[in-house]
Design a protein around this motif. Sequence first.
Motif, PDB file in Angstrom:
ATOM      1  N   ILE A 296       0.817  -1.210   0.000  1.00 31.45           N
ATOM      2  CA  ILE A 296       0.000   0.000   0.000  1.00 31.45           C
ATOM      3  C   ILE A 296       0.858   1.270   0.000  1.00 31.45           C
ATOM      4  O   ILE A 296       0.404   2.339  -0.420  1.00 31.45           O
ATOM      5  N   ASP A 297       2.087   1.157   0.449  1.00 34.96           N
ATOM      6  CA  ASP A 297       2.934   2.359   0.490  1.00 34.96           C
ATOM      7  C   ASP A 297       3.218   2.927  -0.902  1.00 34.96           C
ATOM      8  O   ASP A 297       3.405   4.140  -1.036  1.00 34.96           O
ATOM      9  N   ALA A 298       3.238   2.064  -1.918  1.00 27.58           N
ATOM     10  CA  ALA A 298       3.536   2.558  -3.268  1.00 27.58           C
ATOM     11  C   ALA A 298       2.430   3.490  -3.774  1.00 27.58           C
ATOM     12  O   ALA A 298       2.703   4.628  -4.161  1.00 27.58           O
ATOM     13  N   PRO A 299       1.147   3.056  -3.760  1.00 29.53           N
ATOM     14  CA  PRO A 299       0.120   4.009  -4.199  1.00 29.53           C
ATOM     15  C   PRO A 299       0.026   5.239  -3.290  1.00 29.53           C
ATOM     16  O   PRO A 299      -0.256   6.336  -3.778  1.00 29.53           O
ATOM     17  N   ILE A 300       0.259   5.076  -1.998  1.00 29.95           N
ATOM     18  CA  ILE A 300       0.208   6.255  -1.116  1.00 29.95           C
ATOM     19  C   ILE A 300       1.278   7.258  -1.528  1.00 29.95           C
ATOM     20  O   ILE A 300       1.032   8.466  -1.561  1.00 29.95           O
TER      21      ILE A 300
END
Lengths: 404, 404
Positions: A296-300
């Motif tokens: 999830i850190d990538a899209p955030i």
Amino acid sequence: MGIYGKTSDNVSMPYQFAARTRKTPRSFIREILKVTERPEIISFAGGLPDPALIAVKEIAEAARLVFESEGAAALQYATTEGYAPLREFVAGRYRRRLGLDASPDEILITSGSQQSLDLIGKVFIDAGEAVAIERPGYLGAIQAFSLYEPTFCPVPLGEDGPDTGALADLLQEKKIRLFYGVPNSQNPSGITWSEKKRREVAALLREAGAVFVEDDAYGELRFSGDPMTPVKKHLPEGTIMTGSFSKIAAPGMRLGWIYAEKEVIDLLTVAKQATDLHTPILTQRILARYLADNDIDAPIRRICETYRRRCDLMGGLIDDLFPEEVTHTRPDGGMFIWATLPAGISSLDLFERGLAENVAVLPGIPFYTDGGGTDTLRLNFSNATDERIEEGIRRLARVLRTYA
Amino acid sequence: MGIYGKTSDNVSMPYQFAARTRKTPRSFIREILKVTERPEIISFAGGLPDPALIAVKEIAEAARLVFESEGAAALQYATTEGYAPLREFVAGRYRRRLGLDASPDEILITSGSQQSLDLIGKVFIDAGEAVAIERPGYLGAIQAFSLYEPTFCPVPLGEDGPDTGALADLLQEKKIRLFYGVPNSQNPSGITWSEKKRREVAALLREAGAVFVEDDAYGELRFSGDPMTPVKKHLPEGTIMTGSFSKIAAPGMRLGWIYAEKEVIDLLTVAKQATDLHTPILTQRILARYLADNDIDAPIRRICETYRRRCDLMGGLIDDLFPEEVTHTRPDGGMFIWATLPAGISSLDLFERGLAENVAVLPGIPFYTDGGGTDTLRLNFSNATDERIEEGIRRLARVLRTYA
């Protein structure tokens, strides 16, 4: 444009409505958004995330896997507390990201942040009870809490957070049950509380025995630097945090949560059961699968980079094109810039004149529980492309020149 | 086992809770279902549909199509009123199936029936207001309404519907704002109101200027014959209907609706926006697609046939195996049989003894707002196979013999 809802006067007998229906601000945003839906209008009035940043393909794949391997369970009744892996994800992320000592049984999955606020209102607010809120304050909280008929006590919001002198006076004067605030990139102002203000507020509330409701809808949307310290860390017993997947995953699934001590979660769970039994287990399982299979850190990161660029662009254009007397906030996260107009210009009037030029702003009025704010505006930068931000701000600049 | 919730006594300062939290029946069913979750227990205590009758494959295909062709829209914010094709489906089905003159703008999509009840409570019930309800009455409604602190006025439920003499007296004595009832295959009793009772209740309420809340969760689960006439048809101005997709499609999506005059829907919509903004558009679009691409009447027929067989089986076994003094209802639809025990046998005690034999029933106590009902039981027949119904009723018969 009145912001208070219809009363029973409009409706024929035999309907008699509860008194609270006369105290609910009508959906100001909703009414405005309806007007601004026409495609030729460049709207900064709403508060939508950019749909291009929603991971549709990955969520679709998660849905496929859920139907393939757990379809019947995903379509049956489920527990009120929420899907265990999702509660574990939220607790784990609090531990790793913010150093909070969270456990899954301190997390209640809700049908989005708005429901978190409704449940908190249900469990904490008696009619007439004093509830403190930032001024300006988040409209969604004002709407949710209004149904429980509190007395709102506004606390002025300065550049680095609430006026703690005013808060101290208020806590002296009145028995405040709750203080509701959005310390990170607040809606509507974009203001982030300083570390000092967080400590001060925690100390004041502890002394007064009041509860802090820490709405952290935008904490993950911080444009750069380490996360700020949650007030919850300074006031672990006495802070109820709310969070949302709407801004970091997808709003259309309506998934949020409340993080509080287990005894409080237990009462909120009883209230939630009476309110909607449970949040759809289908969407919970899809989201949990998506979170398990993706980082999830990538899209955030992509969301933060995009919104930061748009925020800088919008702020720079306002500096360059608006009359000098217009002031505005410089958010370090979130989705909104807050502007204050030169003396004598009404934001409602600007809204009307803007519509004629096919550009929409959100007048700041409904964010004030005690009137005022007629010279303020909220401008959303998350849901428009760079081109539309540029064109929209140019149109607004033209409209503002008509006041000269 | 107490049925009332925890109070603030259990929780350390600084939390002070709203008075309504002390008036909410704790989740009696939830507590019991927790006990009865062990796989070795044959449970008639719950209220789940048979998962084997959920159209998992067809709903999965609908989800695939939604993600393929409208994924971004299905994951973005949406309107509070609900997804237009779903509102049209509900209105159209009312017109065709029940001859009601329904239009889509009279339909509010909700996050399941429980939310419909919460919203009706929010909009209609002031603290202390008199709300009439069948005796026994649906626990979910008691829970939802309790949070708005009404005074419940029970109306005894006979074999063919409410005691209209008692209702007439009550309406004379008190200003009743709402009467809540489940005219088709009621939960918990399985009783269906006769056509005569429907007309009588409508006439009495019209005369008194009171509103009828017609919960029709089970109308589609009628085992045979034409649908009964909804009270709404006799009292079109003054009846608010609620319905649910949980029993005919899938409960895990949490989708239901309210059908009422547009002015009432408008107020409920303002309340819903403050409560949870909107029902997930993802689940709404999946369901709408499923309904567009499939003939819902086919699975409903399968559900009705299966539940009828199980109901007959359970009723017959009770007749054959239980002591003669046990009486029970003979439902013509729905999911529950209601039994009354011989004098002196407590359903709570039977519940405990049953557990020891690995069979669970639901004591009828929480369905009474004014106490009593300690000799009543609710038995669910939708969620067990024929074999388990037979074995479970045999176990219960053994337990009942221990009272001899």
